[in-house]
Enzyme design. Structure first.
Site, PDB file in Angstrom:
ATOM      1  N   THR A 285       1.006  -4.389  10.198  1.00 46.25           N
ATOM      2  CA  THR A 285       2.459  -4.597  10.225  1.00 46.25           C
ATOM      3  C   THR A 285       3.126  -4.254   8.900  1.00 46.25           C
ATOM      4  OG1 THR A 285       2.098  -6.906   9.640  1.00 46.25           O
ATOM      5  CG2 THR A 285       2.364  -6.413  11.985  1.00 46.25           C
TER       6      THR A 285
ATOM      7  N   SER B 117      -1.997 -10.630   9.945  1.00 45.97           N
ATOM      8  CA  SER B 117      -2.241 -12.026   9.632  1.00 45.97           C
ATOM      9  C   SER B 117      -2.219 -12.861  10.904  1.00 45.97           C
ATOM     10  CB  SER B 117      -1.164 -12.520   8.671  1.00 45.97           C
ATOM     11  OG  SER B 117       0.066 -12.588   9.356  1.00 45.97           O
TER      12      SER B 117
ATOM     13  N   LEU C 208      -4.095  -3.677   3.737  1.00 46.51           N
ATOM     14  CA  LEU C 208      -3.920  -5.099   3.413  1.00 46.51           C
ATOM     15  C   LEU C 208      -3.353  -5.295   2.015  1.00 46.51           C
ATOM     16  CD1 LEU C 208      -7.330  -6.350   4.846  1.00 46.51           C
ATOM     17  CD2 LEU C 208      -5.071  -6.940   5.767  1.00 46.51           C
TER      18      LEU C 208
ATOM     19  N   CYS D 218      -0.738   4.996  -6.188  1.00 44.23           N
ATOM     20  CA  CYS D 218       0.140   6.094  -5.794  1.00 44.23           C
ATOM     21  C   CYS D 218       0.590   6.938  -6.984  1.00 44.23           C
ATOM     22  CB  CYS D 218       1.349   5.558  -5.036  1.00 44.23           C
ATOM     23  SG  CYS D 218       2.258   4.268  -5.897  1.00 44.23           S
TER      24      CYS D 218
ATOM     25  N   HIS E 271       7.202  10.227  -6.037  1.00 44.47           N
ATOM     26  CA  HIS E 271       7.073   9.924  -7.459  1.00 44.47           C
ATOM     27  C   HIS E 271       7.170  11.228  -8.244  1.00 44.47           C
ATOM     28  CE1 HIS E 271       6.141   5.962  -6.326  1.00 44.47           C
ATOM     29  NE2 HIS E 271       4.886   5.858  -6.671  1.00 44.47           N
TER      30      HIS E 271
END
Lengths: 374, 374, 374, 374
Positions: free
Chosen positions: A15, A40, A87, A156, A258
């Protein structure tokens, strides 16, 4: 991959921001089939579309919309050969270890195992050779594993700029110093991430822990694997030619992509010219391409000739964000060469990296899909 | 300045962005009185408020609103001792020369005379000593001048970061290398400046000519004045201790305030520690303060201890933008010390610099107001 | 107010966004002196600057920086005659009631008591006459109070547009319909408020509960006070001339300043012309001005003639945001008259309203400062 | 369209913002082949990629990159049956007339002919029936034309909201009043369009001429065609049931996607409920879909149930921006029903409309491709 065979995969943290990206990428993947999604316990046992705060610009993939979200327990993913983990770091450590112990291949976007001496930190356009550490990772596990392992991808902000660095070390030998100043997109902070009051009409010249990550991860990724005293393999952290990295990280009001100003000094004297650097970047062909990874970009490094490119808004979605962009290659008055780099932090900078890493592991035979899975 | 005396001043380019700033600053100045305002012939002979596209967040000063705009001819400014120029570079060259020839003191924000070997390029918190070149500038003029001269201030991206550099050279001796990456506000490009399509949700990693300006101006500003062969004074361009500057300039979606990531290497070995650097920055007191310039900031360099400051939106208007901000002073893995700098490009980076430069010239006696003016 | 007398005041919720505004306004107030500041128990007993995440563009007021934050208990504010509440709605209800019970005058920015039939909802430029309900509020309290009471101010989106509505009803009689579409600043959502991912390059066409607040509060503010059956006073909710309000509320990427497109229908036929409306708005002088409230704006309603004003970035800080701006007054093809309104949501839309309300209460004798306080 | 047949098309104003969109859409069109591209004489006779300032997020289509740009003269487009015009209004009038005179079908995004009594103003999801005026347009031309004609599409802010209006009139009969407040994207102003200084952290509550366009175009589009006295057909401007439209137009810092708050009053009493409105919007199937236009959206009107949708950043690219989005359908306290509309101004609001209009003209036989073209 055999024509038509399919590998069942799961997504942990489905999610969240990275999880949503995994689902978007995997829902149309030629090899992988989404078999289970986990989040979760608050979201578990409900339909995905009811618990997700979907923030992508494309709708929830049709096949995922009504899937029942599961708790992130290995037993709930028993049909999967691979799990992709989006996660959060505060839970990723234990859960990813549990899935590895359960003999699953875990490709994680979390930072928890990046510094683990037996876990490869792989930028797929740079160092897939680090998959070679996996047999040792398995054998040192208690009990030893036959199939389970963890591969992480990089931060990242690290992922993008190590691609041209790798290309240039391949062409011109070791780099001995690198200064990088980043202008990072807000999506790199996840959701809710930065409060709008903090970033509209503003620059935040600090991202907690980011500079340390860049300075350390670069060495692990660009370094090799050596045989250490005890007969074990170890990451050498670029030790044969020490590399000093200095990073300054900033957040700017850009949604995705970025931008990084990079300056490097080569060991080689005289250093290559800007034109030689450009040619080496264009010529760079990572293994992920040569081996036929379906998610690898056609152009690993797009070199721009216009004076004002790359720009995040215009270039970030080219090739679905799976490559990197370099522009303004020119001489540096202090080090040797400087250039501007752009990498899409939510694509090659996150979920896309994990997916290509998994493709590489399949091609290289590190993953052996179960019979039942194909 | 004698109590109650007033110096009549003019503003050239009064309808432009910098001109609007000059008017806002000068309308409440304790020494200077706005006597005449000039713009292009298109606007001349009309009331100011009718021809200006006013873009400041405060209203047009009451005393200026109904003033008649004049053509930028010296005859129209004959009561002025000082003119401030916010002219565009394409017309500033000739007009400023005309005003100098007419024996007026010209304080210019334009770039035209910055590289002139007889014109000082002054950042008021750094090198007011360069006013010493003015007698030579006058005497070499044909015919020689008794009062007229030109002083320029620096590019907005240069102005800020040379302040801490000057403070550190004063405390620790020469700097021999400096890398600076800027994240510059859109107001630095004037009006209309950047199209919104180019900068919202974007970074533009290029500003035409800006890097060259920073790399060159820094040497003139931080360098000294020497006696050259022919008995003339000359700017030494920091030649006694060569200084290499490498600049990378970027535009970001911020309205006001240039943020810069700066890294420096000292000649001195071992270099000062971050704590010593912080203390030297705090202790720095420019002449402009000591001499009592009314527009000089109380704190020339504000040193922030919070990890995420300075930030343009929160810090740019402190002291009306007349000082500079430094934060995150820390070691650099490649050079010696790195830090984050913030300077308000429309205040100390532009009009405020010219005004303090004029104050310095008055205090130092370089300007002798006419009897009729006081 | 007697020359030199000072009223001690407290600020509840002092670390929050509205609390920071209260402290900024009150630190230089001619009548009020900050005596105590309160926040949650998490911050209590620590110096203010250590627990606040200060987000104002001016520094923490010198006198507040080192003050010890207290828990929000009346005993900790016993020297205060007035407390200003910037508390969140989830705790404001009980705490504000406790302070009233302790005989303090509470001026609240929270929504909790806005619909209370005995609590006035006062926009200081509109309906200070509603202070007349306070004796009844005190007498109905158990036990009856001699000094304590609660006054609330309105929602930030309501506050602005009711000012021109009040001016027009005063000039032309009842308004019978009003449509308003808002474009609200992110600061209206507090801090952290909106995630940046949700609002950069975006419009969110929904603010929870906001439309209902606007539609209801408008009636209470613009309505009168009547004598109801039981001899009690009651707010008549504009019942003598029913007023239908339809609000559509949107969030836009603007930091401060709510812009609203307003269209109204008068009961009077024919309705006033746009020019008559403009004149009535300019002529409007609220009691807060006439009575000499020090924080009241000199111009309650600034009427703009330029076709493209007001604009939040250019006009929101005029008069420190204490007035409202109206522009583009013109005929509406569906109702009678439409115009654009701008009000600074963090000034007149929040803390400034509470402060002027307190000034009005002092002037009108509703507050009688204790001898010890002056 | 016969399988495999191709119609040669040209694009006028090919270097502009709308022209770039035309080329992007047409380069992969199943029926149309780009045969010639035109721009100003300044760009003529050069390769396209050398003269265009390409601002799309996808690269220049491969087939267009090296095409030679031509002057916008009919002789240069003699192989084309259709030309799409993205010309600026200051030149579109004469050029489009010339192409019509040369017997070409012109589909224009410019405003010049929208008010022409013989030129249909077509929103392809609403009123393709207005193509019926074309025979009269041809016959009244001097000399009469056999193939040439002009069709315009509507203003970007009009195009979106007339789609649900048309759907609701079809379901519930005439609408008699409509109030619309727009929050329009910057891309609607073209390039360079709005200066960034004017719109970052700001709302501009005015777009020159926009409100008048919306109020007038709505009547022409939603109205029918009647037979007038002289035997001629005429647009009735919704005269059988007069419709009052009041528009308030605002520019907001959003790149693509116009958001509009719409409120309507039906003639029918009692009016439909919000639920009936939602159902009618979902059920709406425009002819462009039923007839199989390849560029028509699958879902003409996407009705959102979430309280905070549609949002431009999340919804504008769904179906390549070819449909419209409606959310928050609810009762209005002043008129009957209000809702939020989102339409992608650069897709259905501009080039996509012209392309679907051309598809409709082909399907309906208004265009007869030359033999040589297919």
């Amino acid at each position: 991959m055999q024509e038509g065979s399919q590998i069942k995969v799961g997504v942990l943290g489905a999610t969240g921001t990275v999880g949503q990206r995994f689902l978007t990428l995997l829902s149309s993947h030629p090899w992988f089939t989404i078999d289970a999604i986990g989040a979760s316990s608050r979201s578990a046992n409900q339909k995905y579309y009811k618990v997700v705060k979907w923030k992508q610009t494309t709708p929830i993939p049709a096949g995922v919309r009504d899937m029942i979200v599961k708790e992130c327990l290995p037993a709930n993913f028993s049909d999967c050969d691979i799990v992709f983990s989006g996660l959060d770091a505060d839970v990723a450590g234990d859960i990813e270890a549990d899935f590895r112990s359960a003999e699953m291949a875990v490709f994680s976007n979390a930072k928890n195992y990046r510094r683990d001496p037996h876990v490869p930190l792989i930028v797929p356009l740079v160092n897939p050779s680090h998959l070679a550490i996996i047999p040792q990772q398995r054998s040192l596990h208690a009990p030893p594993l036959s199939k389970g392992f963890i591969v992480t991808n990089a931060n990242c902000s690290t992922t993008g700029y190590v691609v041209p660095l790798a290309a240039l070390e391949k062409a011109f030998g070791p780099i001995e110093a690198c200064m990088v100043t980043t202008m990072q997109a807000i999506s790199g902070a996840g959701y809710p991430g930065l409060p709008s009051m903090d970033i509209i009409d503003n620059v935040v010249p600090y991202i907690s822990g980011e500079e340390e990550k860049m300075e350390w991860e670069t060495l692990k990724i660009l370094g090799g694997i050596t045989d250490s005293d005890g007969g074990l393999k170890a990451f050498d952290m670029h030790a044969r030619h020490p590399l000093r990295v200095s990073a300054s990280c900033n957040r700017v009001p850009v949604i995705d992509g970025h931008t990084e100003c990079v300056s490097i000094r080569f060991a080689k004297r005289p250093p290559p010219s800007p034109q030689q650097v450009r040619e080496a970047l264009v010529a760079f062909t990572p293994d992920a391409q040569a081996l036929g990874c379906p998610s690898a970009p056609r152009h690993a490094i797009v070199v721009h000739e216009e004076p004002d490119r790359p720009q995040p808004r215009l270039d970030r979605y080219y090739q679905d964000g799976s490559g990197v962009h370099v522009g303004r290659v020119r001489q540096c008055q202090v080090l040797d060469i400087k250039f501007v780099l752009l990498a899409n932090n939510v694509s090659i900078g996150a979920a896309t990296s994990s997916v290509i890493n998994a493709e590489l592991a399949v091609i290289k035979g590190v993953i052996n899909p179960t019979a039942g899975s194909t």
